[in-house]
Design an enzyme around this catalytic site. Structure first.
Site, mmCIF file in Angstrom:
data_model
loop_
_atom_site.group_PDB
_atom_site.id
_atom_site.type_symbol
_atom_site.label_atom_id
_atom_site.label_comp_id
_atom_site.label_asym_id
_atom_site.label_seq_id
_atom_site.Cartn_x
_atom_site.Cartn_y
_atom_site.Cartn_z
ATOM 1 N N THR A 269 4.079 9.914 -3.109
ATOM 2 C CA THR A 269 3.948 8.722 -2.263
ATOM 3 C C THR A 269 4.806 8.855 -1.004
ATOM 4 O O THR A 269 4.448 8.325 0.052
ATOM 5 C CB THR A 269 4.328 7.442 -3.044
ATOM 6 N N GLY B 16 9.512 4.392 5.364
ATOM 7 C CA GLY B 16 8.261 3.789 5.826
ATOM 8 C C GLY B 16 7.998 3.960 7.310
ATOM 9 O O GLY B 16 6.848 3.949 7.748
ATOM 10 N N GLU B 17 9.045 4.084 8.105
ATOM 11 C CA GLU B 17 8.845 4.026 9.551
ATOM 12 C C GLU B 17 9.235 5.292 10.298
ATOM 13 O O GLU B 17 8.740 5.553 11.396
ATOM 14 C CB GLU B 17 9.581 2.806 10.111
ATOM 15 N N GLY C 81 0.821 -1.204 0.000
ATOM 16 C CA GLY C 81 0.000 0.000 0.000
ATOM 17 C C GLY C 81 0.852 1.249 0.000
ATOM 18 O O GLY C 81 0.342 2.373 0.007
ATOM 19 N N GLY D 116 15.125 5.094 2.883
ATOM 20 C CA GLY D 116 13.893 4.445 3.353
ATOM 21 C C GLY D 116 13.060 5.374 4.214
ATOM 22 O O GLY D 116 13.579 6.140 5.014
ATOM 23 N N GLN E 190 3.680 8.491 2.917
ATOM 24 C CA GLN E 190 4.330 7.632 3.911
ATOM 25 C C GLN E 190 4.647 8.413 5.184
ATOM 26 O O GLN E 190 4.412 7.940 6.288
ATOM 27 C CB GLN E 190 5.636 7.078 3.342
ATOM 28 N N GLY F 100 12.568 -1.722 1.720
ATOM 29 C CA GLY F 100 12.121 -2.238 0.436
ATOM 30 C C GLY F 100 12.647 -1.473 -0.756
ATOM 31 O O GLY F 100 13.331 -2.033 -1.622
HETATM 32 MO MO1 MOS Z 1 7.890 -2.793 9.388
HETATM 33 S S1 MOS Z 1 7.475 -3.112 11.406
HETATM 34 O O1 MOS Z 1 9.514 -3.315 9.372
HETATM 35 O O2 MOS Z 1 6.948 -3.775 8.394
#
Ligand code: MOS
Length: 694
Positions: free
Chosen positions: A589, A659-660, A465, A657, A593, A507
């Site tokens: 995107t 995402g987090e 997603g 990266g 995120q 990723g």
């Molecule tokens: Mo994240 S907790 O590394 O999918």
């Protein structure tokens, strides 16, 4: 150092290539995949926290019209391996947590399966259980390592001596509750056996990881398992590895007369079967000299794990590298309990750990009489304090100065509780954000030229997603120096070259770096005018600089909150995150995120708390009515920006990266803003109204 790949397609705000299909409802998610003559599975879950099933009567369930089979530990197929207790589904009568699978009904419809599951009668031998998490629990132990592979404890210098001599000492305990991943799409699997081969449509962050996990359990070669996951409705880590439901679905498909099995967890089942973030108790001690320079950082964490399978959240790890204190100590202790198995949830470690550390830094700033941003400036390390290595790039202070101007930091009241507007106390706060760079090894990509100007680019990556379909196409276009329209990307299937899981914010960098390497190899092999059908597969490049740099992303989180003077209601009116994360492949995107992570941080700060009833081992608020995640009404003006940057130490892509990092520091910024608004320091999340009514 890697050679920079020029941006053409990269850097543009391309709309999601899968967006139209998702909006129209034509993008298939796992459960949607049409299969011939499916059977539906509904599980029976243990209603005790520890003990054994002494008897189980399935006769009434089996008599229901439309029921095909009822599986229990007495008749379920044996797994080839059962050493991982989470995956050892129906392999024995033992119960390790409330909610564990103890039976499963297969039926012609999901409704029949659900009804019949309620008719399975169970008797238990109840054992004494322990589901009470306390920091002083006598059973706590030191894990061998923490998630991510780091050592559990570190010590540098002499923390106690430094604290004894410090001009200013901060000594406080911070707590965070259990957090539960609630992606929109529940965990779901469609499983079918075709002879000795297994075909799965699974909602997962990594098709190859599912294959590798299942193969030894079922005693078959990985090549005999096909997994497809073209679209995934979120995961946050809870789909990073398969959980017990996937094993159960595959096992059930051995007992369905060759028919495919469809299984989706309900929202309530997700609270005990999909992993969750442990609650934490964090003892933070900071020592500083008269100028606010840190002399000591101690971050000691107690958290829980399930007794049947260890998961050790790396909560104190960020305290090892954030600030330049010469004396440092970090530790992790686990309390083993009879509770569901904890696992990954967005930014394991950094997320809860940066709440404790960054709230403590705000408290220390006040104790030192310093602006919180100035305190960070005085404690900026030249090298990674933990490893002594240079940072590949560290722009934490630039994030703060950029954000301070844009957010209006100068409007922050120097005196807590100093701003009252229409009955609301208004405050501003900030906190640091950080997340490490991980590049996963073992990736490969294949590129084939169609002769018509198009390239097929294949890698078994996942898009949970986040936009992988879009950004990997952008990377491939630039790597092949062709227009975007010429790229035919294929991801989300084990028939494609092996790819690592969409986790650890790794990723895009891991897969993108591999696509770049494959494009280079393709050009070397086939030249600039490849013949039709030319194809090359290549593995991820070796990193010539591996281990030479400390690679981390950084950010500054700003929050403005309004706390109602009479009711204690807290609203987050504004947030701004400023991030330094290397190259941004797609601003649209990426922003999604970042603000998604920050919004999840609002949930962590204000609402989210899994409430364990220790008498029953039950997460009592196991639904979205009682476990509230932020809705539109909870989210004010949230914005994210970033520093223009390329980190070539992170590879030819130059990206680290995203995402987090957006969730890290977010809850601390909100709690610090709440303190600035009210003068009330809350060290225990979430920031519910009653805590402001002292
Ligand atoms: Mo994240 S907790 O590394 O999918």
């Amino acid at each position: 150092m890697a050679e920079l790949l020029a941006s053409k397609a990269m850097g543009t705000s391309l709309r999601r290539v899968d967006g139209v299909a998702k909006v129209r409802g034509t993008a298939p998610y796992a459960f949607d995949h049409p299969v011939e003559n499916p059977v539906y599975l509904f599980p029976v879950q243990a209603t005790i926290a520890r003990g054994t099933v002494s008897w189980i009567d399935t006769a009434e369930a089996e008599a229901v019209a439309g029921v095909i089979a009822v599986l229990t530990h007495l008749n379920a197929p044996r797994l080839a391996r059962s050493d991982d207790a989470e995956y050892a589904v129906l392999q024995g009568p033992g119960i390790g947590f409330r909610g564990q699978f103890i039976a499963a009904v297969l039926a012609e419809t999901g409704e029949i399966a659900c009804h019949a599951a309620g008719l399975v009668a169970v008797g238990y031998d109840i054992a004494v259980h322990d589901a009470s998490f306390t920091a002083g629990h006598p059973g706590q132990y030191t894990p061998g390592q923490v998630n991510g592979g780091a050592v559990p404890d570190t010590a540098a210098g002499d923390v106690e001596a430094a604290l004894a001599e410090a001009a200013v000492v901060l000594d406080q305990t911070y707590t965070t509750p259990a957090g539960h991943n609630n992606p929109m799409e529940p965990h779901s699997t469609v499983a079918a056996w075709e002879g000795d081969s297994l075909v799965l449509y699974d909602s997962t962050q990594g098709v190859h990881a599912v294959r590798q996990t299942l193969a030894p359990l079922f005693g078959i070669a990985p090549e005999n398992i096909q997994v497809a996951a073209p679209n995934v409705g979120g995961g946050f880590g809870s789909k990073g590895l398969p959980h017990a439901h996937v094993v159960l679905a595959v096992m059930a498909a051995q007992c369905s007369n060759g028919r495919p099995v469809k299984f989706a967890l309900t929202r309530q089942q997700m609270f005990s079967l999909a992993g969750y973030r442990t609650p934490t108790v964090q003892h933070v001690r900071l020592g500083a000299d008269g100028a606010g320079r840190l002399t000591a950082i101690s971050h000691e964490v107690v958290e829980l794990t399930s007794r049947i399978k260890e998961f050790a959240e790396q909560t104190a790890v960020p305290a090892r590298m954030m600030y330049a204190a010469p004396n440092r100590r970090t530790s992790h202790r686990l309390v083993p309990l009879d509770v569901p198995v904890p696992s990954w949830m967005r930014a394991p470690g950094e997320c809860p750990g940066m709440f404790g550390l960054e709230t403590a830094m705000d408290e220390l700033a006040e104790a030192c009489g310093l602006d919180p941003l100035e305190l960070r400036a005085r404690n900026e390390p030249d090298l990674d304090p933990e490893t002594g290595k240079p940072f590949s790039s560290r722009h934490l202070l630039e994030c703060f100065t950029t954000g301070a101007g844009r957010f209006g930091w100068d409007r922050r009241s120097a005196v807590p509780g100093g701003r009252l507007e229409d009955g609301w106390r208004v405050g501003i706060g900030a906190a640091s954000a950080t997340y490490p760079f991980y590049r996963n090894p073992g990736n490969a990509a294949r590129i084939a030229y169609g002769g018509d100007g198009t390239y097929t680019v294949q890698i078994g990556a996942a898009d949970l997603g986040t936009g992988s379909w879009t950004v990997l196409a952008q990377i491939a276009a630039d790597a092949l120096d062709c227009p975007l329209e010429a790229v035919r990307l294929e991801i989300g299937d084990t028939s494609l070259p092996v790819a690592s899981v969409a986790g650890g914010s790794s990723g895009t960098a891991s897969w993108g770096g591999t696509i770049i390497a494959a494009a280079d190899a393709f050009r070397k092999e086939h030249g600039d005018r490849p013949p039709a059908g030319a194809a090359t597969q290549a593995a991820a490049p070796e990193d010539p600089e591996a281990g030479r740099y400390a690679l981390h992303s950084f950010g500054a989180q700003f929050a403005e909150v309004r706390v109602h003077a009479d009711t204690g209601e807290l609203r987050v009116s504004r947030m701004l995150g400023v991030f330094s994360a290397g190259r941004i492949i797609n601003p649209r995107t990426a922003r999604s995120q970042f603000i998604g992570g920050m919004t999840m941080g609002i949930g962590m700060a204000l609402h989210e708390a899994g409430i364990m009833d220790p008498r029953f081992g039950l997460v009592v608020n196991h639904d979205l009515a009682d476990y509230h995640i932020p809705a539109n009404a909870d989210v004010g003006d949230v914005d994210a920006i970033w520093l223009e940057e390329v980190d070539l130490h992170a590879g030819a892509l130059g990206a680290r990266g995203i995402g987090e990092i957006g969730i890290t520091g977010a809850a601390a910024a909100i709690a610090n803003a709440a303190y600035n608004a009210t003068g009330i320091r809350i060290r225990e999340l979430p920031l519910t109204a009653e805590k402001f009514l002292s």
